[in-house]
Design an enzyme around this catalytic site. Structure first.
Site, PDB file in Angstrom:
ATOM      1  CB  SER A 106      60.820  43.172  44.304  1.00 45.59           C
ATOM      2  OG  SER A 106      59.585  43.246  44.956  1.00 45.59           O
ATOM      3  CG  ASP A 128      51.797  36.541  42.404  1.00 50.04           C
ATOM      4  OD1 ASP A 128      50.933  36.058  43.151  1.00 50.04           O
ATOM      5  OD2 ASP A 128      52.014  37.756  42.315  1.00 50.04           O
ATOM      6  CE  LYS A 214      31.609  15.200  42.714  1.00 45.37           C
ATOM      7  NZ  LYS A 214      32.787  15.904  42.344  1.00 45.37           N
ATOM      8  NE  ARG A 257      50.999  38.552  50.499  1.00 46.61           N
ATOM      9  CZ  ARG A 257      50.695  39.779  50.086  1.00 46.61           C
ATOM     10  NH1 ARG A 257      50.305  39.953  48.842  1.00 46.61           N
ATOM     11  NH2 ARG A 257      50.782  40.804  50.884  1.00 46.61           N
TER      12      ARG A 257
END
Ligand code: F6P
Length: 323
Positions: A106, A128, A214, A257
Protein backbone atom coordinates in the site's frame (compact mmCIF):
# COMPACT_ATOMS: atom_id res chain seq x y z
CA UNK A 1 -4.23 26.02 2.14
CA UNK A 2 -5.62 22.59 3.02
CA UNK A 3 -9.42 22.33 3.06
CA UNK A 4 -10.27 18.73 2.19
CA UNK A 5 -8.48 15.47 2.90
CA UNK A 6 -9.31 11.81 2.25
CA UNK A 7 -8.36 8.62 4.07
CA UNK A 8 -8.29 5.00 2.91
CA UNK A 9 -7.20 1.62 4.27
CA UNK A 10 -5.42 -0.74 1.91
CA UNK A 11 -3.97 -4.26 1.74
CA UNK A 12 -4.50 -6.81 4.50
CA UNK A 13 -6.58 -5.36 7.32
CA UNK A 14 -4.86 -4.95 10.68
CA UNK A 15 -6.38 -4.55 14.16
CA UNK A 16 -6.23 -0.83 14.92
CA UNK A 17 -7.00 0.44 11.43
CA UNK A 18 -10.34 1.77 12.68
CA UNK A 19 -8.66 3.65 15.48
CA UNK A 20 -6.36 5.25 12.89
CA UNK A 21 -9.33 6.22 10.66
CA UNK A 22 -11.03 7.75 13.70
CA UNK A 23 -7.92 9.77 14.57
CA UNK A 24 -7.56 11.07 11.00
CA UNK A 25 -11.24 12.03 10.75
CA UNK A 26 -11.46 13.72 14.15
CA UNK A 27 -8.13 15.56 13.97
CA UNK A 28 -8.88 16.66 10.40
CA UNK A 29 -12.30 18.00 11.43
CA UNK A 30 -10.80 19.79 14.43
CA UNK A 31 -8.46 21.57 11.98
CA UNK A 32 -11.58 22.85 10.22
CA UNK A 33 -11.19 20.54 7.19
CA UNK A 34 -13.69 18.28 5.46
CA UNK A 35 -12.60 14.65 5.68
CA UNK A 36 -13.58 12.04 3.08
CA UNK A 37 -13.45 8.29 3.50
CA UNK A 38 -12.59 6.11 0.50
CA UNK A 39 -14.27 2.69 0.41
CA UNK A 40 -12.28 -0.48 -0.38
CA UNK A 41 -8.81 1.03 -0.66
CA UNK A 42 -7.33 1.89 -4.03
CA UNK A 43 -10.17 0.09 -5.80
CA UNK A 44 -12.67 2.58 -4.34
CA UNK A 45 -10.35 5.43 -5.26
CA UNK A 46 -10.41 4.31 -8.88
CA UNK A 47 -14.19 3.72 -8.81
CA UNK A 48 -14.90 7.04 -7.08
CA UNK A 49 -16.33 5.53 -3.88
CA UNK A 50 -15.53 8.59 -1.80
CA UNK A 51 -17.87 9.98 0.90
CA UNK A 52 -17.52 12.74 3.45
CA UNK A 53 -17.28 11.59 7.06
CA UNK A 54 -18.38 13.32 10.26
CA UNK A 55 -17.25 12.90 13.83
CA UNK A 56 -20.18 10.58 14.59
CA UNK A 57 -19.35 8.32 11.61
CA UNK A 58 -16.28 7.19 13.51
CA UNK A 59 -18.02 6.83 16.89
CA UNK A 60 -17.80 3.38 18.53
CA UNK A 61 -15.14 2.02 16.17
CA UNK A 62 -12.03 2.50 18.31
CA UNK A 63 -12.35 -0.98 19.77
CA UNK A 64 -13.38 -2.76 16.56
CA UNK A 65 -11.06 -4.94 14.48
CA UNK A 66 -11.05 -4.74 10.67
CA UNK A 67 -11.73 -1.48 8.87
CA UNK A 68 -15.09 0.26 8.49
CA UNK A 69 -13.90 1.67 5.16
CA UNK A 70 -13.14 -1.78 3.78
CA UNK A 71 -9.86 -2.78 2.19
CA UNK A 72 -8.75 -4.47 -1.01
CA UNK A 73 -5.76 -5.55 -3.01
CA UNK A 74 -6.01 -3.68 -6.30
CA UNK A 75 -3.82 -4.74 -9.27
CA UNK A 76 -5.28 -1.89 -11.39
CA UNK A 77 -3.67 0.67 -9.11
CA UNK A 78 -0.22 -0.66 -10.05
CA UNK A 79 -0.79 0.76 -13.55
CA UNK A 80 -0.28 4.42 -14.49
CA UNK A 81 -3.79 4.53 -16.01
CA UNK A 82 -5.32 3.25 -12.76
CA UNK A 83 -3.50 5.90 -10.74
CA UNK A 84 -4.51 8.65 -13.20
CA UNK A 85 -8.16 7.69 -12.64
CA UNK A 86 -7.60 7.83 -8.90
CA UNK A 87 -6.06 11.32 -9.10
CA UNK A 88 -8.91 12.50 -11.35
CA UNK A 89 -11.46 11.36 -8.76
CA UNK A 90 -9.58 13.06 -5.94
CA UNK A 91 -9.25 16.32 -7.90
CA UNK A 92 -12.94 16.28 -8.89
CA UNK A 93 -13.86 16.41 -5.20
CA UNK A 94 -11.31 19.09 -4.42
CA UNK A 95 -9.32 16.79 -2.16
CA UNK A 96 -5.95 18.33 -1.25
CA UNK A 97 -4.23 15.35 0.37
CA UNK A 98 -4.69 11.61 0.93
CA UNK A 99 -3.85 9.47 3.98
CA UNK A 100 -3.02 5.84 3.15
CA UNK A 101 -3.23 3.43 6.09
CA UNK A 102 -1.53 0.16 5.16
CA UNK A 103 1.61 -1.95 4.79
CA UNK A 104 4.40 -2.38 2.24
CA UNK A 105 2.37 -2.82 -0.94
CA UNK A 106 0.00 0.00 0.00
CA UNK A 107 2.83 2.41 0.80
CA UNK A 108 4.57 1.53 -2.46
CA UNK A 109 1.32 2.48 -4.24
CA UNK A 110 1.11 5.69 -2.20
CA UNK A 111 4.66 6.60 -3.22
CA UNK A 112 3.76 6.11 -6.89
CA UNK A 113 0.78 8.44 -6.45
CA UNK A 114 3.01 11.00 -4.73
CA UNK A 115 5.55 10.80 -7.58
CA UNK A 116 2.70 11.60 -9.98
CA UNK A 117 2.20 14.85 -8.06
CA UNK A 118 -0.56 14.02 -5.58
CA UNK A 119 0.10 14.93 -1.91
CA UNK A 120 0.09 11.70 0.13
CA UNK A 121 0.93 10.74 3.72
CA UNK A 122 1.19 7.09 4.79
CA UNK A 123 0.36 5.48 8.14
CA UNK A 124 2.31 2.31 9.04
CA UNK A 125 -0.21 -0.49 9.46
CA UNK A 126 0.37 -4.18 8.86
CA UNK A 127 0.55 -7.29 11.03
CA UNK A 128 3.64 -8.39 9.08
CA UNK A 129 6.03 -5.97 10.85
CA UNK A 130 8.50 -5.76 7.93
CA UNK A 131 7.63 -2.20 6.89
CA UNK A 132 10.70 0.02 7.28
CA UNK A 133 10.12 3.49 8.82
CA UNK A 134 8.30 2.42 11.99
CA UNK A 135 9.74 0.27 14.76
CA UNK A 136 6.28 -1.17 15.29
CA UNK A 137 3.27 -1.10 12.97
CA UNK A 138 -0.45 -0.98 13.75
CA UNK A 139 -1.82 -4.50 14.29
CA UNK A 140 1.37 -6.40 15.09
CA UNK A 141 0.88 -6.51 18.85
CA UNK A 142 -2.73 -7.68 18.66
CA UNK A 143 -1.90 -10.32 16.02
CA UNK A 144 0.96 -11.57 18.19
CA UNK A 145 -1.28 -11.86 21.23
CA UNK A 146 -3.94 -13.72 19.25
CA UNK A 147 -1.26 -16.18 18.09
CA UNK A 148 -0.08 -16.58 21.66
CA UNK A 149 -3.55 -17.23 23.01
CA UNK A 150 -4.02 -19.96 20.39
CA UNK A 151 -0.61 -21.44 21.22
CA UNK A 152 -1.40 -21.55 24.95
CA UNK A 153 -4.65 -23.38 24.20
CA UNK A 154 -3.00 -25.81 21.82
CA UNK A 155 -0.37 -26.63 24.45
CA UNK A 156 -3.15 -27.64 26.85
CA UNK A 157 -4.69 -30.15 24.47
CA UNK A 158 -1.23 -31.26 23.28
CA UNK A 159 -0.31 -32.12 26.88
CA UNK A 160 -3.47 -34.18 27.36
CA UNK A 161 -2.56 -36.36 24.38
CA UNK A 162 1.24 -36.25 24.43
CA UNK A 163 1.31 -34.62 21.04
CA UNK A 164 3.57 -32.27 19.14
CA UNK A 165 1.79 -29.31 17.57
CA UNK A 166 2.97 -27.33 14.59
CA UNK A 167 1.40 -23.86 14.67
CA UNK A 168 1.76 -21.80 11.53
CA UNK A 169 1.53 -18.04 11.88
CA UNK A 170 1.14 -15.34 9.23
CA UNK A 171 3.69 -12.73 8.26
CA UNK A 172 4.57 -13.33 4.60
CA UNK A 173 8.36 -13.39 4.21
CA UNK A 174 8.88 -11.82 7.63
CA UNK A 175 9.53 -14.16 10.56
CA UNK A 176 8.93 -11.57 13.29
CA UNK A 177 5.50 -12.85 14.39
CA UNK A 178 6.68 -16.47 14.42
CA UNK A 179 9.84 -15.62 16.33
CA UNK A 180 8.05 -13.55 18.97
CA UNK A 181 5.18 -16.06 19.29
CA UNK A 182 7.75 -18.86 19.57
CA UNK A 183 9.69 -17.13 22.35
CA UNK A 184 6.58 -16.06 24.25
CA UNK A 185 4.92 -19.47 23.74
CA UNK A 186 7.97 -21.52 24.80
CA UNK A 187 8.41 -23.33 21.48
CA UNK A 188 10.79 -26.27 21.09
CA UNK A 189 11.53 -25.07 17.56
CA UNK A 190 10.78 -22.06 15.38
CA UNK A 191 11.08 -22.00 11.60
CA UNK A 192 11.57 -18.69 9.82
CA UNK A 193 11.89 -17.42 6.25
CA UNK A 194 15.15 -15.69 7.21
CA UNK A 195 16.89 -18.88 8.47
CA UNK A 196 17.29 -22.32 7.03
CA UNK A 197 16.39 -25.05 9.53
CA UNK A 198 17.25 -28.71 9.24
CA UNK A 199 14.09 -30.79 9.84
CA UNK A 200 16.32 -33.61 11.13
CA UNK A 201 17.39 -31.35 13.99
CA UNK A 202 13.79 -30.64 14.92
CA UNK A 203 12.92 -34.34 14.76
CA UNK A 204 15.88 -35.16 17.01
CA UNK A 205 14.93 -32.52 19.57
CA UNK A 206 11.35 -33.84 19.62
CA UNK A 207 12.61 -37.37 20.15
CA UNK A 208 14.81 -36.25 23.09
CA UNK A 209 11.95 -34.25 24.64
CA UNK A 210 9.71 -37.30 24.38
CA UNK A 211 12.32 -39.56 25.94
CA UNK A 212 12.78 -37.08 28.81
CA UNK A 213 9.08 -37.41 29.55
CA UNK A 214 7.76 -34.14 28.14
CA UNK A 215 4.04 -34.35 27.59
CA UNK A 216 3.89 -31.95 24.64
CA UNK A 217 6.04 -30.17 22.08
CA UNK A 218 5.46 -26.97 20.16
CA UNK A 219 6.88 -25.88 16.84
CA UNK A 220 6.01 -22.40 15.60
CA UNK A 221 6.36 -22.14 11.83
CA UNK A 222 6.26 -18.91 9.84
CA UNK A 223 4.01 -19.18 6.79
CA UNK A 224 6.86 -17.89 4.62
CA UNK A 225 9.44 -20.40 5.92
CA UNK A 226 10.60 -23.29 3.78
CA UNK A 227 9.50 -25.51 6.65
CA UNK A 228 5.90 -24.35 7.07
CA UNK A 229 3.00 -26.37 8.49
CA UNK A 230 2.57 -28.38 5.29
CA UNK A 231 6.22 -29.27 4.62
CA UNK A 232 6.98 -29.99 8.27
CA UNK A 233 3.92 -32.20 8.62
CA UNK A 234 4.98 -34.13 5.52
CA UNK A 235 8.43 -34.61 7.02
CA UNK A 236 7.10 -35.73 10.40
CA UNK A 237 4.60 -38.14 8.86
CA UNK A 238 7.47 -39.76 6.95
CA UNK A 239 9.50 -40.03 10.22
CA UNK A 240 6.71 -40.70 12.70
CA UNK A 241 8.36 -43.78 14.25
CA UNK A 242 11.31 -41.75 15.52
CA UNK A 243 9.43 -38.89 17.11
CA UNK A 244 7.54 -40.46 19.98
CA UNK A 245 4.90 -37.74 19.85
CA UNK A 246 2.05 -37.95 17.42
CA UNK A 247 1.80 -34.74 15.42
CA UNK A 248 -1.00 -32.29 14.67
CA UNK A 249 -0.83 -28.98 12.87
CA UNK A 250 -2.88 -25.79 13.00
CA UNK A 251 -2.70 -22.91 10.56
CA UNK A 252 -3.83 -19.74 12.36
CA UNK A 253 -4.14 -17.74 9.13
CA UNK A 254 -6.62 -14.87 9.07
CA UNK A 255 -7.75 -15.57 12.65
CA UNK A 256 -4.73 -13.48 13.61
CA UNK A 257 -6.00 -10.45 11.72
CA UNK A 258 -9.61 -10.45 12.85
CA UNK A 259 -9.33 -9.58 16.52
CA UNK A 260 -10.24 -6.39 18.33
CA UNK A 261 -7.18 -4.16 18.75
CA UNK A 262 -5.54 -4.26 22.15
CA UNK A 263 -4.64 -1.12 24.11
CA UNK A 264 -1.20 -0.74 22.47
CA UNK A 265 -2.62 -0.88 18.96
CA UNK A 266 -5.44 1.55 19.77
CA UNK A 267 -2.98 4.05 21.21
CA UNK A 268 -0.42 3.56 18.42
CA UNK A 269 -3.11 3.97 15.75
CA UNK A 270 -4.49 7.09 17.44
CA UNK A 271 -1.01 8.63 17.58
CA UNK A 272 -0.13 7.78 13.97
CA UNK A 273 -3.52 8.87 12.58
CA UNK A 274 -3.24 12.23 14.33
CA UNK A 275 0.42 12.40 13.23
CA UNK A 276 -0.65 12.05 9.59
CA UNK A 277 -2.99 15.03 9.95
CA UNK A 278 -0.22 17.09 11.57
CA UNK A 279 2.06 16.24 8.69
CA UNK A 280 -0.58 17.39 6.18
CA UNK A 281 -1.09 20.63 8.15
CA UNK A 282 2.67 21.28 7.78
CA UNK A 283 2.34 20.42 4.07
CA UNK A 284 4.89 17.67 4.58
CA UNK A 285 3.98 15.02 2.00
CA UNK A 286 5.49 11.83 0.59
CA UNK A 287 6.26 10.51 4.07
CA UNK A 288 5.36 7.50 6.20
CA UNK A 289 4.13 8.26 9.70
CA UNK A 290 5.54 5.72 12.15
CA UNK A 291 6.77 5.30 15.70
CA UNK A 292 10.50 5.37 16.38
CA UNK A 293 12.12 5.59 19.82
CA UNK A 294 8.63 6.27 21.23
CA UNK A 295 8.16 9.35 19.04
CA UNK A 296 5.85 9.83 16.06
CA UNK A 297 8.09 10.34 13.03
CA UNK A 298 7.73 11.14 9.34
CA UNK A 299 10.14 9.26 7.09
CA UNK A 300 10.40 10.15 3.38
CA UNK A 301 9.07 7.41 1.13
CA UNK A 302 12.29 7.26 -0.87
CA UNK A 303 14.07 6.02 2.29
CA UNK A 304 11.67 3.15 2.90
CA UNK A 305 9.96 1.91 -0.26
CA UNK A 306 11.51 -1.29 -1.63
CA UNK A 307 13.18 -2.13 1.70
CA UNK A 308 12.18 -4.57 4.43
CA UNK A 309 13.14 -4.80 8.08
CA UNK A 310 15.77 -7.34 9.01
CA UNK A 311 15.23 -10.03 11.61
CA UNK A 312 16.58 -9.25 15.07
CA UNK A 313 19.33 -11.87 15.26
CA UNK A 314 19.74 -11.42 19.03
CA UNK A 315 16.14 -12.51 19.48
CA UNK A 316 16.75 -15.49 17.24
CA UNK A 317 19.75 -16.47 19.39
CA UNK A 318 17.63 -16.05 22.51
CA UNK A 319 14.99 -18.37 21.07
CA UNK A 320 17.65 -20.99 20.30
CA UNK A 321 19.05 -20.75 23.83
CA UNK A 322 15.66 -21.27 25.44
CA UNK A 323 14.20 -24.06 23.33
O1 F6P B 1 -0.02 -8.75 4.77
C1 F6P B 1 -0.83 -9.25 5.78
C2 F6P B 1 -1.15 -10.70 5.54
O2 F6P B 1 -2.03 -11.14 6.55
C3 F6P B 1 0.04 -11.65 5.45
O3 F6P B 1 0.57 -12.00 6.70
C4 F6P B 1 -0.56 -12.80 4.70
O4 F6P B 1 0.42 -13.56 4.02
C5 F6P B 1 -1.46 -12.10 3.70
O5 F6P B 1 -1.80 -10.84 4.28
C6 F6P B 1 -2.72 -12.82 3.34
O6 F6P B 1 -3.34 -12.10 2.36
P1 F6P B 1 -4.90 -12.20 1.99
O7 F6P B 1 -5.67 -11.58 3.11
O8 F6P B 1 -5.02 -11.42 0.73
O9 F6P B 1 -5.21 -13.65 1.86
Amino acid sequence: MIKNIAVLTSGGDAPGMNAAIRAVVRSGISNGWTVYGVRHGYRGLINGQIESMGTRDVGGILQQGGTILGSARCPEFTTVDGRKLAIRNLNQRGIDALVVIGGNGSQTGAYELYKMGFPVVGVASTIDHYLVGSEITIGVDTALNIALEAIDRLKVTASSHQRAFIVEVMGRKCGYLALMAGIAGGAEAITLPEHKTDPEEIAESLRLSYEHGKNHALIVAAEGAELNARTLTEFFVAHRDRLGFSVRSTILGHVQRGGNPNASDRILASKLGAGAVESIAKEQFGVLIGLNKSKVTATPYEEIVGKTKELDEELFELAEKLD
